[in-house]
Design a protein around this motif. Sequence first.
Motif, mmCIF file in Angstrom:
data_model
loop_
_atom_site.group_PDB
_atom_site.id
_atom_site.type_symbol
_atom_site.label_atom_id
_atom_site.label_comp_id
_atom_site.label_asym_id
_atom_site.label_seq_id
_atom_site.Cartn_x
_atom_site.Cartn_y
_atom_site.Cartn_z
ATOM 1 N N ARG A 1 0.836 -1.211 0.000
ATOM 2 C CA ARG A 1 0.000 0.000 0.000
ATOM 3 C C ARG A 1 0.867 1.257 0.000
ATOM 4 N N SER B 1 2.331 1.798 -3.393
ATOM 5 C CA SER B 1 1.389 2.144 -4.451
ATOM 6 C C SER B 1 0.847 3.560 -4.314
ATOM 7 N N GLU C 1 2.241 5.143 -9.279
ATOM 8 C CA GLU C 1 1.731 5.045 -10.645
ATOM 9 C C GLU C 1 2.830 4.666 -11.638
ATOM 10 N N HIS D 1 -0.330 -3.578 -6.494
ATOM 11 C CA HIS D 1 -1.773 -3.691 -6.694
ATOM 12 C C HIS D 1 -2.226 -5.153 -6.715
ATOM 13 N N GLU D 2 -1.341 -6.072 -7.155
ATOM 14 C CA GLU D 2 -1.686 -7.493 -7.128
ATOM 15 C C GLU D 2 -1.742 -8.007 -5.695
ATOM 16 N N ALA E 1 -4.971 -6.732 -4.206
ATOM 17 C CA ALA E 1 -6.128 -7.465 -4.721
ATOM 18 C C ALA E 1 -6.229 -8.839 -4.072
#
Length: 189
Positions: free
Chosen positions: A92, A95, A102, A120-121, A124
């Motif tokens: 986190r 990101s 980004e 992000h993976e 998720a």
Amino acid sequence: MNDITNILSAAAKGDSGASQQLLPLVYDELRRLAKQKMAREKPGQTLDATALVHEAYLRLVGANSGPHWDNRGHFFAAAAESMRRILVENARRKSRHKHGGERDRVDLENCDIAMSARPHEVLAISEALDRLSEEDQLAGEIVKLRYFAGLSVEEAGNALDLSRANSYRHWSFARAWLQCELSDDKKPE
């Protein structure tokens, strides 16, 4: 193994020296688990296996949390959860926009090496894992121990006091459930 359970019992009863006795007994195994997990991370991490073990251990026996484990399996399940949370927090943080979230990170020394797990993976997977745990807690625990602590299905089952057949049954369900869940996340709404 019995020594660990006895020390965990002593720690639960308030013995302050028990956590000092615990670390030498579990350190090598925690380090091995953390190394397995970190081997699947992309190169150039600021967090290494040693730092992951130390941070997880501090969270487990820190002054605010206090030891509260029933047995060896419970302790290692708590350690896997702690490692998971640390890796998710790290993902986190990376990101976030102010940390260049980004942008793709590139290790200048190893530019041609493919990255295995993007932040992000990891997020998720963690969110899907939380939903899985609500539906089937044991399946969620198996995934945590497999993905975040690097245990085999059988080792995860042993840590949770499950038979080999039940371990594989929960693992099969979890894999199928997560596959459906993660593929649904990728579909445009």
